[in-house]
Design a protein around this motif. Structure first.
Motif, PDB file in Angstrom:
ATOM      1  N   ALA A 219     -30.966 -12.347  11.887  1.00  7.85           N
ATOM      2  CA  ALA A 219     -31.788 -12.220  10.690  1.00  7.85           C
ATOM      3  C   ALA A 219     -32.677 -10.987  10.824  1.00  7.85           C
ATOM      4  CB  ALA A 219     -32.645 -13.466  10.485  1.00  7.85           C
ATOM      5  N   LEU A 220     -32.679 -10.143   9.812  1.00  5.61           N
ATOM      6  CA  LEU A 220     -33.489  -8.926   9.825  1.00  5.61           C
ATOM      7  C   LEU A 220     -34.723  -9.101   8.949  1.00  5.61           C
ATOM      8  CD1 LEU A 220     -30.597  -6.328   9.561  1.00  5.61           C
ATOM      9  CD2 LEU A 220     -31.750  -7.159  11.615  1.00  5.61           C
ATOM     10  N   ASP A 221     -35.706  -8.238   9.174  1.00  5.22           N
ATOM     11  CA  ASP A 221     -36.996  -8.392   8.510  1.00  5.22           C
ATOM     12  C   ASP A 221     -36.936  -8.232   6.996  1.00  5.22           C
ATOM     13  OD1 ASP A 221     -38.102  -8.848  10.938  1.00  5.22           O
ATOM     14  OD2 ASP A 221     -39.026  -6.877  11.173  1.00  5.22           O
ATOM     15  N   ASP A 222     -35.911  -7.568   6.474  1.00  9.56           N
ATOM     16  CA  ASP A 222     -35.799  -7.375   5.032  1.00  9.56           C
ATOM     17  C   ASP A 222     -35.117  -8.553   4.339  1.00  9.56           C
ATOM     18  OD1 ASP A 222     -33.269  -6.922   6.068  1.00  9.56           O
ATOM     19  OD2 ASP A 222     -32.755  -5.479   4.509  1.00  9.56           O
ATOM     20  N   GLY A 223     -34.788  -9.596   5.099  1.00  5.45           N
ATOM     21  CA  GLY A 223     -34.119 -10.755   4.531  1.00  5.45           C
ATOM     22  C   GLY A 223     -32.613 -10.725   4.667  1.00  5.45           C
ATOM     23  N   THR A 224     -32.065  -9.635   5.186  1.00  2.57           N
ATOM     24  CA  THR A 224     -30.620  -9.546   5.394  1.00  2.57           C
ATOM     25  C   THR A 224     -30.203 -10.412   6.584  1.00  2.57           C
ATOM     26  OG1 THR A 224     -30.466  -7.320   4.468  1.00  2.57           O
ATOM     27  CG2 THR A 224     -28.712  -7.993   5.973  1.00  2.57           C
ATOM     28  N   LEU A 225     -29.116 -11.144   6.401  1.00  6.96           N
ATOM     29  CA  LEU A 225     -28.568 -11.966   7.469  1.00  6.96           C
ATOM     30  C   LEU A 225     -27.166 -11.487   7.805  1.00  6.96           C
ATOM     31  CD1 LEU A 225     -28.586 -14.496   9.324  1.00  6.96           C
ATOM     32  CD2 LEU A 225     -27.640 -15.771   7.382  1.00  6.96           C
ATOM     33  N   LEU A 226     -26.941 -11.212   9.084  1.00  7.19           N
ATOM     34  CA  LEU A 226     -25.612 -10.851   9.566  1.00  7.19           C
ATOM     35  C   LEU A 226     -25.015 -12.039  10.300  1.00  7.19           C
ATOM     36  CD1 LEU A 226     -26.187  -7.342  11.210  1.00  7.19           C
ATOM     37  CD2 LEU A 226     -25.643  -7.854   8.837  1.00  7.19           C
ATOM     38  N   GLN A 227     -23.738 -12.278  10.053  1.00  5.91           N
ATOM     39  CA  GLN A 227     -22.977 -13.219  10.860  1.00  5.91           C
ATOM     40  C   GLN A 227     -21.805 -12.450  11.441  1.00  5.91           C
ATOM     41  OE1 GLN A 227     -22.830 -16.516   7.700  1.00  5.91           O
ATOM     42  NE2 GLN A 227     -22.828 -17.668   9.609  1.00  5.91           N
ATOM     43  N   LEU A 228     -21.848 -12.219  12.743  1.00  4.60           N
ATOM     44  CA  LEU A 228     -20.822 -11.420  13.399  1.00  4.60           C
ATOM     45  C   LEU A 228     -19.663 -12.307  13.837  1.00  4.60           C
ATOM     46  CD1 LEU A 228     -23.261  -9.408  13.593  1.00  4.60           C
ATOM     47  CD2 LEU A 228     -22.181  -8.583  15.699  1.00  4.60           C
ATOM     48  N   ASP A 229     -18.466 -11.839  13.519  1.00  8.03           N
ATOM     49  CA  ASP A 229     -17.251 -12.494  13.970  1.00  8.03           C
ATOM     50  C   ASP A 229     -17.117 -12.311  15.479  1.00  8.03           C
ATOM     51  OD1 ASP A 229     -14.828 -13.796  14.028  1.00  8.03           O
ATOM     52  OD2 ASP A 229     -13.790 -12.396  12.696  1.00  8.03           O
ATOM     53  N   ARG A 230     -16.173 -12.982  16.059  1.00 11.23           N
ATOM     54  CA  ARG A 230     -15.922 -12.865  17.497  1.00 11.23           C
ATOM     55  C   ARG A 230     -15.460 -11.454  17.844  1.00 11.23           C
ATOM     56  NH1 ARG A 230     -14.625 -17.228  14.976  1.00 11.23           N
ATOM     57  NH2 ARG A 230     -15.205 -19.303  15.764  1.00 11.23           N
ATOM     58  N   ALA A 231     -15.843 -10.994  19.035  1.00 11.07           N
ATOM     59  CA  ALA A 231     -15.444  -9.671  19.529  1.00 11.07           C
ATOM     60  C   ALA A 231     -15.768  -8.566  18.530  1.00 11.07           C
ATOM     61  CB  ALA A 231     -13.956  -9.662  19.873  1.00 11.07           C
ATOM     62  N   SER A 232     -16.995  -8.577  18.028  1.00  6.56           N
ATOM     63  CA  SER A 232     -17.416  -7.602  17.021  1.00  6.56           C
ATOM     64  C   SER A 232     -18.655  -6.841  17.481  1.00  6.56           C
ATOM     65  CB  SER A 232     -17.705  -8.302  15.685  1.00  6.56           C
ATOM     66  OG  SER A 232     -16.551  -8.928  15.180  1.00  6.56           O
ATOM     67  N   ALA A 233     -18.921  -5.725  16.828  1.00  2.00           N
ATOM     68  CA  ALA A 233     -20.103  -4.923  17.148  1.00  2.00           C
ATOM     69  C   ALA A 233     -20.586  -4.217  15.889  1.00  2.00           C
ATOM     70  CB  ALA A 233     -19.787  -3.893  18.233  1.00  2.00           C
ATOM     71  N   VAL A 234     -21.899  -4.267  15.673  1.00  2.00           N
ATOM     72  CA  VAL A 234     -22.520  -3.621  14.523  1.00  2.00           C
ATOM     73  C   VAL A 234     -23.738  -2.841  14.991  1.00  2.00           C
ATOM     74  CG1 VAL A 234     -23.704  -3.964  12.321  1.00  2.00           C
ATOM     75  CG2 VAL A 234     -21.734  -5.386  12.892  1.00  2.00           C
ATOM     76  N   ALA A 235     -23.863  -1.592  14.546  1.00  4.07           N
ATOM     77  CA  ALA A 235     -25.056  -0.786  14.809  1.00  4.07           C
ATOM     78  C   ALA A 235     -25.950  -0.850  13.573  1.00  4.07           C
ATOM     79  CB  ALA A 235     -24.671   0.650  15.118  1.00  4.07           C
ATOM     80  N   VAL A 236     -27.242  -1.142  13.785  1.00  5.57           N
ATOM     81  CA  VAL A 236     -28.201  -1.252  12.684  1.00  5.57           C
ATOM     82  C   VAL A 236     -29.134  -0.060  12.740  1.00  5.57           C
ATOM     83  CG1 VAL A 236     -29.979  -2.683  11.618  1.00  5.57           C
ATOM     84  CG2 VAL A 236     -28.069  -3.758  12.841  1.00  5.57           C
ATOM     85  N   ARG A 237     -29.205   0.700  11.648  1.00  6.28           N
ATOM     86  CA  ARG A 237     -30.047   1.886  11.587  1.00  6.28           C
ATOM     87  C   ARG A 237     -30.793   1.897  10.256  1.00  6.28           C
ATOM     88  NH1 ARG A 237     -28.612   1.343  15.987  1.00  6.28           N
ATOM     89  NH2 ARG A 237     -27.564   2.807  17.401  1.00  6.28           N
TER      90      ARG A 237
END
Length: 347
Positions: free
Chosen positions: A146-164
C-alpha cells in the motif's frame, strides 16, 4: 500456506455469525446463550467469523458476549484455525506457555489479539515513503504493498516492480512478472506503468498488467487504461488502444496482438490470492475488489453505505460472506436479480 476450506463451510459460518451477532444485539436468554457458546466451541472458524463480524461493525463490545470462554481456550482455538495465514514477520512463539491476561484489559481485546491473524491474514501492507523503492516477490509469494497516495499493488509470484514518484507523476516499471494496480486518485500526478517498450497510462482505476517476452498483457477491472508505444509525450509515441472495464489486450512487437472487449476477468486474474484483506476501506472499494474475481456482479446503490468504512478479511471466491455481512447492517436490503445482486436501503 494453509489448507483450503470448503467454501460452503465458510459461507455457512459467515451466515451463522451474522445471525448470532443480530441475536446478541437483541439479547439472549439463558438457553440461547448456551447454544451460542456451544456453537463457538464447535470450530475456531466460528470464533474468528463472529469476532470478525463484530469488528466489521466497529462493535468490539459485542465480543464481550464471549465472556464464558476463557483466554486460554480461545487461544487454543485460534492456534488450530486452518484458515489462519501467519503475519509477516513471524513472531516467536513460547513452546507451551499459556496466554497471560493483563490486569485491566478486557478479555475480549486479548481474544481479538489471539485470532488477529484469522481476521486480517498475512497481508504485508508497507506504509513506506512511496519513492523510490523496488518491490520483489519470490516464486511462491504474492505480496500486497500500500502506497501513501492510496494506490495498492498486488504483485504476482516471481515479479518485480520499481516505484518512482515525484511531484509531477507517479511512475512504475514492471521489471518482470505482473501485478494488479488499484490506483489511488491524484489528478495532479498521472500514473504510468512502463512494461518493456509499452507505457500504460491511467487515472484512478484497477487493472492487471503482465510483462511478456515480446510485449505485455493488460486486463482492466474498472476505469480506463491507454496503451502507448513509448512515452506519451514523445513525438513518435502511438496510442495503441483505450481499454475500458471488462476489456483485455495483448501487445507484441509494438502492435496490438489481441483484444477482448468482453474479457473473462476471473481467468486473467486467476493468480490472485484466495482472500481479500482490507483496512479501513469503503464498502464500495471492497465490492470493487470482489469484481476482480468475477462471479455475480455486486452493486451498492446507496451512497452512504458505499462510503461506509470497514476492516477485515473475506474469502474472495465466496462473495456470499460479504453479502451476508452487508445484510446485517441496519436498514440495508439485499436484492438478488437474475444477473446481479443490488444492495439498497429499505424504504
Amino acid at each position: 500456506m494453509t489448507d483450503a476450506i470448503d467454501p460452503r463451510l465458510l459461507r455457512r459460518a459467515a451466515e451463522q455469525a451474522a445471525e448470532w451477532y443480530l441475536d446478541q444485539r437483541e439479547g439472549l436468554d439463558a438457553a440461547q446463550r448456551a447454544r451460542f457458546l456451544a456453537w463457538l466451541r464447535q470450530s475456531p472458524l466460528h470464533v474468528s467469523e463472529y469476532i470478525g463480524m463484530a469488528r466489521l461493525h466497529g462493535d468490539l463490545g459485542a465480543a464481550a458476549a464471549l465472556d464464558a470462554l476463557d483466554t486460554a481456550e480461545l487461544a487454543d482455538l485460534a492456534a488450530t484455525e486452518r484458515a489462519v495465514v501467519q503475519l509477516r514477520p513471524l513472531l516467536p512463539r513460547a513452546p507451551s506457555a499459556a496466554p497471560v491476561r493483563r490486569a485491566g484489559t478486557p478479555w475480549w481485546q486479548q481474544a481479538i489479539a489471539a485470532v488477529a491473524v484469522a481476521l486480517i491474514g498475512g497481508a504485508a501492507f508497507l506504509h513506506e515513503a512511496p519513492a523510490p523503492m523496488d518491490v520483489y516477490t519470490s516464486a511462491g509469494e504474492v505480496r500486497d504493498v500500500a502506497l501513501d497516495d492510496g494506490t495498492l499493488l498486488q504483485l504476482d509470484r516471481a515479479s518485480a516492480v520499481a516505484v518512482r514518484y515525484d511531484q509531477a507523476q507517479r511512475r512504475f516499471e514492471l521489471l518482470r512478472g505482473g501485478a494488479l494496480f488499484d490506483v489511488g486518485r491524484d489528478p495532479a500526478r498521472p500514473l504510468r506503468v512502463g512494461v518493456g517498450e509499452q507505457v500504460l497510462e491511467d487515472v484512478g482505476t484497477v487493472f492487471d498488467a503482465h510483462r511478456r517476452a515480446d510485449g505485455a498483457s493488460v486486463a482492466v477491472v474498472s476505469g480506463e487504461v491507454r496503451i502507448w508505444t513509448g512515452e506519451p509525450a514523445a513525438t513518435q509515441a502511438e496510442a495503441l488502444a483505450d481499454l475500458r472495464a471488462g476489456q483485455y489486450a495483448e501487445v507484441a512487437g509494438g502492435r496490438l496482438a489481441a483484444l477482448e472487449r468482453r474479457a473473462d476477468l476471473a481467468q486473467h486474474t486467476a493468480w490472485l490470492p484466495a482472500d481479500i484483506h482490507f483496512e479501513h476501506s469503503t464498502v464500495a472499494e471492497v465490492a470493487r475488489r470482489f469484481a476482480i474475481y468475477g462471479g455475480t456482479p455486486l452493486h451498492i446503490d446507496d451512497a452512504a453505505l458505499a462510503a461506509t468504512r470497514i476492516s477485515g478479511r473475506f474469502h474472495a471466491r465466496d462473495p456470499e460472506a460479504f453479502v451476508a455481512y452487508l445484510g446485517t447492517l441496519p436498514g440495508v436490503r439485499v436484492q438478488r436479480g437474475a444477473d446481479d445482486i443490488r444492495i439498497t436501503r429499505k424504504l
